[in-house]
Design an enzyme around this catalytic site. Sequence first.
Site, PDB file in Angstrom:
ATOM      1  N   ASP A  32       0.851  -1.197   0.000  1.00 50.05           N
ATOM      2  CA  ASP A  32       0.000   0.000   0.000  1.00 50.05           C
ATOM      3  C   ASP A  32       0.885   1.244   0.000  1.00 50.05           C
ATOM      4  OD1 ASP A  32      -3.286   0.310   1.229  1.00 50.05           O
ATOM      5  OD2 ASP A  32      -2.051   2.003   0.617  1.00 50.05           O
ATOM      6  N   SER A 136     -16.443  -3.104  -9.648  1.00 49.54           N
ATOM      7  CA  SER A 136     -17.473  -2.250  -9.050  1.00 49.54           C
ATOM      8  C   SER A 136     -18.753  -2.297  -9.864  1.00 49.54           C
ATOM      9  CB  SER A 136     -16.962  -0.798  -8.999  1.00 49.54           C
ATOM     10  OG  SER A 136     -18.021   0.087  -8.686  1.00 49.54           O
ATOM     11  N   TYR A 160     -14.106   6.720 -13.545  1.00 48.79           N
ATOM     12  CA  TYR A 160     -13.796   5.683 -12.558  1.00 48.79           C
ATOM     13  C   TYR A 160     -14.370   4.337 -13.008  1.00 48.79           C
ATOM     14  CZ  TYR A 160     -14.432   2.677  -8.537  1.00 48.79           C
ATOM     15  OH  TYR A 160     -14.444   1.574  -7.706  1.00 48.79           O
ATOM     16  N   LYS A 164     -12.574   0.567 -14.312  1.00 46.40           N
ATOM     17  CA  LYS A 164     -12.898  -0.758 -13.773  1.00 46.40           C
ATOM     18  C   LYS A 164     -13.332  -1.699 -14.894  1.00 46.40           C
ATOM     19  CE  LYS A 164     -12.117  -0.194  -9.384  1.00 46.40           C
ATOM     20  NZ  LYS A 164     -11.110  -0.975  -8.650  1.00 46.40           N
ATOM     21  N   LEU A 212     -22.439   8.095   1.471  1.00 41.30           N
ATOM     22  CA  LEU A 212     -23.524   8.329   2.436  1.00 41.30           C
ATOM     23  C   LEU A 212     -23.187   7.879   3.846  1.00 41.30           C
ATOM     24  CD1 LEU A 212     -26.506   9.154   2.962  1.00 41.30           C
ATOM     25  CD2 LEU A 212     -27.104   6.757   2.524  1.00 41.30           C
TER      26      LEU A 212
HETATM   27  P1  NAD Z   1      -9.577   2.663  -0.073  1.00 33.86           P
HETATM   28  O1  NAD Z   1      -9.191   3.936  -0.710  1.00 33.86           O
HETATM   29  O2  NAD Z   1      -9.915   2.640   1.367  1.00 33.86           O
HETATM   30  O3  NAD Z   1      -8.453   1.562  -0.310  1.00 33.86           O
HETATM   31  C1  NAD Z   1      -7.642   1.575  -1.448  1.00 33.86           C
HETATM   32  C2  NAD Z   1      -6.206   1.432  -0.957  1.00 33.86           C
HETATM   33  O4  NAD Z   1      -5.349   1.462  -2.085  1.00 33.86           O
HETATM   34  C3  NAD Z   1      -5.796   2.587  -0.029  1.00 33.86           C
HETATM   35  O5  NAD Z   1      -5.206   2.076   1.137  1.00 33.86           O
HETATM   36  C4  NAD Z   1      -4.802   3.376  -0.868  1.00 33.86           C
HETATM   37  O6  NAD Z   1      -3.782   3.958  -0.073  1.00 33.86           O
HETATM   38  C5  NAD Z   1      -4.247   2.292  -1.778  1.00 33.86           C
HETATM   39  N1  NAD Z   1      -3.709   2.832  -3.023  1.00 33.86           N
HETATM   40  C6  NAD Z   1      -4.287   3.719  -3.863  1.00 33.86           C
HETATM   41  N2  NAD Z   1      -3.470   3.988  -4.883  1.00 33.86           N
HETATM   42  C7  NAD Z   1      -2.346   3.217  -4.710  1.00 33.86           C
HETATM   43  C8  NAD Z   1      -1.154   3.026  -5.428  1.00 33.86           C
HETATM   44  N3  NAD Z   1      -0.887   3.722  -6.535  1.00 33.86           N
HETATM   45  N4  NAD Z   1      -0.234   2.151  -4.946  1.00 33.86           N
HETATM   46  C9  NAD Z   1      -0.473   1.466  -3.804  1.00 33.86           C
HETATM   47  N5  NAD Z   1      -1.589   1.604  -3.068  1.00 33.86           N
HETATM   48  C10 NAD Z   1      -2.513   2.471  -3.528  1.00 33.86           C
HETATM   49  O7  NAD Z   1     -10.790   2.081  -0.931  1.00 33.86           O
HETATM   50  P2  NAD Z   1     -11.685   0.793  -0.650  1.00 33.86           P
HETATM   51  O8  NAD Z   1     -13.079   1.280  -0.371  1.00 33.86           O
HETATM   52  O9  NAD Z   1     -11.016  -0.100   0.294  1.00 33.86           O
HETATM   53  O10 NAD Z   1     -11.691   0.122  -2.103  1.00 33.86           O
HETATM   54  C11 NAD Z   1     -10.769  -0.881  -2.413  1.00 33.86           C
HETATM   55  C12 NAD Z   1     -11.006  -1.271  -3.854  1.00 33.86           C
HETATM   56  O11 NAD Z   1     -12.377  -1.647  -4.016  1.00 33.86           O
HETATM   57  C13 NAD Z   1     -10.768  -0.123  -4.836  1.00 33.86           C
HETATM   58  O12 NAD Z   1     -10.135  -0.649  -5.998  1.00 33.86           O
HETATM   59  C14 NAD Z   1     -12.168   0.364  -5.178  1.00 33.86           C
HETATM   60  O13 NAD Z   1     -12.233   0.891  -6.480  1.00 33.86           O
HETATM   61  C15 NAD Z   1     -12.963  -0.911  -5.084  1.00 33.86           C
HETATM   62  N6  NAD Z   1     -14.377  -0.673  -4.771  1.00 33.86           N
HETATM   63  C16 NAD Z   1     -14.704   0.047  -3.666  1.00 33.86           C
HETATM   64  C17 NAD Z   1     -16.066   0.287  -3.394  1.00 33.86           C
HETATM   65  C18 NAD Z   1     -16.477   1.111  -2.204  1.00 33.86           C
HETATM   66  O14 NAD Z   1     -17.620   1.626  -2.208  1.00 33.86           O
HETATM   67  N7  NAD Z   1     -15.661   1.260  -1.189  1.00 33.86           N
HETATM   68  C19 NAD Z   1     -17.054  -0.219  -4.240  1.00 33.86           C
HETATM   69  C20 NAD Z   1     -16.658  -0.949  -5.360  1.00 33.86           C
HETATM   70  C21 NAD Z   1     -15.294  -1.173  -5.616  1.00 33.86           C
HETATM   71  C1  WQD Z   2     -25.488   6.492  -1.869  1.00 29.57           C
HETATM   72  C2  WQD Z   2     -26.829   7.211  -1.892  1.00 29.57           C
HETATM   73  C3  WQD Z   2     -26.755   9.347  -2.942  1.00 29.57           C
HETATM   74  C4  WQD Z   2     -24.173  11.207   0.090  1.00 29.57           C
HETATM   75  C5  WQD Z   2     -20.423   5.223  -4.784  1.00 29.57           C
HETATM   76  C6  WQD Z   2     -19.613   5.149  -6.026  1.00 29.57           C
HETATM   77  C7  WQD Z   2     -19.499   3.714  -6.471  1.00 29.57           C
HETATM   78  C8  WQD Z   2     -19.009   2.836  -5.347  1.00 29.57           C
HETATM   79  C9  WQD Z   2     -19.858   3.004  -4.115  1.00 29.57           C
HETATM   80  C10 WQD Z   2     -16.672   2.540  -5.755  1.00 29.57           C
HETATM   81  C11 WQD Z   2     -27.111   7.900  -3.205  1.00 29.57           C
HETATM   82  C12 WQD Z   2     -27.093   9.490  -1.461  1.00 29.57           C
HETATM   83  C13 WQD Z   2     -24.934  10.308  -0.630  1.00 29.57           C
HETATM   84  C14 WQD Z   2     -24.815  12.319   0.693  1.00 29.57           C
HETATM   85  C15 WQD Z   2     -26.918  11.551  -0.166  1.00 29.57           C
HETATM   86  N1  WQD Z   2     -17.646   3.126  -5.064  1.00 29.57           N
HETATM   87  N2  WQD Z   2     -26.264  10.467  -0.747  1.00 29.57           N
HETATM   88  N3  WQD Z   2     -26.155  12.448   0.543  1.00 29.57           N
HETATM   89  O1  WQD Z   2     -22.990   6.952  -5.270  1.00 29.57           O
HETATM   90  O2  WQD Z   2     -24.167   4.754  -4.760  1.00 29.57           O
HETATM   91  O3  WQD Z   2     -21.715   4.775  -5.072  1.00 29.57           O
HETATM   92  O4  WQD Z   2     -19.865   4.402  -3.784  1.00 29.57           O
HETATM   93  O5  WQD Z   2     -16.751   1.669  -6.561  1.00 29.57           O
HETATM   94  O6  WQD Z   2     -18.604   3.691  -7.548  1.00 29.57           O
HETATM   95  O7  WQD Z   2     -20.291   5.875  -7.021  1.00 29.57           O
HETATM   96  O8  WQD Z   2     -22.694   5.792  -3.042  1.00 29.57           O
HETATM   97  O9  WQD Z   2     -22.692   6.585  -0.741  1.00 29.57           O
HETATM   98  O10 WQD Z   2     -22.140   8.228  -2.583  1.00 29.57           O
HETATM   99  O11 WQD Z   2     -24.501   7.434  -2.304  1.00 29.57           O
HETATM  100  O12 WQD Z   2     -28.135  11.695  -0.293  1.00 29.57           O
HETATM  101  O13 WQD Z   2     -24.170  13.195   1.362  1.00 29.57           O
HETATM  102  O14 WQD Z   2     -26.819   8.238  -0.898  1.00 29.57           O
HETATM  103  O15 WQD Z   2     -27.515  10.250  -3.726  1.00 29.57           O
HETATM  104  O16 WQD Z   2     -28.500   7.803  -3.459  1.00 29.57           O
HETATM  105  P1  WQD Z   2     -22.988   5.627  -4.611  1.00 29.57           P
HETATM  106  P2  WQD Z   2     -22.933   7.063  -2.118  1.00 29.57           P
END
Ligand code: NAD
Ligand code: WQD
Length: 350
Positions: A32, A136, A160, A164, A212
């Site tokens: 990381d 995602s 983004y 993916k 959220l």
């Molecule tokens: P996060 O930001 O908490 O974790 C990502 C980690 O990757 C962080 O610790 C960051 O420091 C590290 N990182 C970023 N760029 C880097 C680089 N260049 N080299 C090394 N480390 C690096 O996010 P998360 O919520 O844990 O998400 C993890 C993965 O899951 C991501 O790829 C994200 O796109 C995917 N994902 C997250 C969500 C979500 O809502 N949290 C939903 C769908 C997919």
């Molecule tokens: C959830 C709901 C907002 C904040 C995002 C990324 C997605 C994935 C998950 C990485 C929606 C509403 C939100 C606020 C609100 N991440 N909201 N007030 O947009 O579904 O997905 O996170 O892969 O790629 O787009 O999640 O938590 O931002 O929103 O009303 O202050 O809450 O409109 O309906 P989202 P979110």
Amino acid sequence: MAIILVTGGAGFIGSHACLRLLETGNEIISLDSYVNSSKNVFKAINKICELKGINHELIKIYECDILDKKSVEDIFQNSINNNKEIQGVIHFAGLKSVKESEANPHKYWEVNFGGTLNLLKVMKNFNCRKLVFSSSATIYGETNKFPIAEDSQIKPINPYGKTKAAVEQLLLDIYNSEPNKWSITNLRYFNPVGSHHSGLIGEDPKGVPNNLFPIICKVANGEIEKLEIYGCDWPTIDGTGIRDYIHIEDLVEGHKKALELMFSEKKTSYRCINLGCGHGVSVLEMVKTFEKANNCRIKKVFEPRREGDVAKTYADISLAKKILGWKPKRSLYDVCKDGWKWAKTNPNGY
Ligand code: NAD
Ligand code: WQD
């Protein structure tokens, strides 16, 4: 058990995955750069390991940028030198803000796509060909067919989501180039939320969160005055946006199952699997559940819709149930209880 490299191991999902894999007897190597996390998360993981009698020396941590190919190679080489050859990878490292990706697409393409390309080249050079990728639900874009299944149309609407979807295409090409060698699983997460039930690890994003659930927690602890609800005129049950919120511990359980399947089956594989709860929850339902679970009031105000939002999205998780033998066990109430337990005891994160 196996020796697993967890890229992004200090992140929200990565840290919970490291803990779960340690609990089930694996050895972990975390890579990381800490660009969106803190190394202190490992102190918390060690504390939980001690409480559970798990040898925390089974996790080795490296500060490394996935774009630095030489450093990634060194991690693989060091593992061989220590007689702990990396047998599989869960690839979380990446950038995940939709809003930021629109302002800085070059950064998102470089890290999310370029970083994965780097990793794949090194994995191939070291003959490590088992990969679970953090995909995602954003790759599905807008749809009016629910629940969303894996064979739904892939049409991401922001940079983004496009990174993916592009990585999934790259992974399919890599698999097809050596179908008898690679096992690859793309896990498509919907909305991961909450924290480990111990309250010792949780979501700790740098800067102001966009999502959220962490915002609700900041309203609950007084850091943010009120929740701005983006839109009350959506075509949904109560006019607010509907999403599929999955408890972080259920999400990482899905990763454990995907890895176990990869290591147990005799043949190679390429799979795309949704991880969600399989039902939709509105913003108001989330707020109401949070208030009930934590006996508090969340001040809220309705604002116009947020650019790029969709009305509704939730997963068809029948494939995960069938192939992984996995299903979510925790409720939205558990999400709210566990998430608040972390947030109230760690208002400043790690
Ligand atoms: P996060 O930001 O908490 O974790 C990502 C980690 O990757 C962080 O610790 C960051 O420091 C590290 N990182 C970023 N760029 C880097 C680089 N260049 N080299 C090394 N480390 C690096 O996010 P998360 O919520 O844990 O998400 C993890 C993965 O899951 C991501 O790829 C994200 O796109 C995917 N994902 C997250 C969500 C979500 O809502 N949290 C939903 C769908 C997919
Ligand atoms: C959830 C709901 C907002 C904040 C995002 C990324 C997605 C994935 C998950 C990485 C929606 C509403 C939100 C606020 C609100 N991440 N909201 N007030 O947009 O579904 O997905 O996170 O892969 O790629 O787009 O999640 O938590 O931002 O929103 O009303 O202050 O809450 O409109 O309906 P989202 P979110």
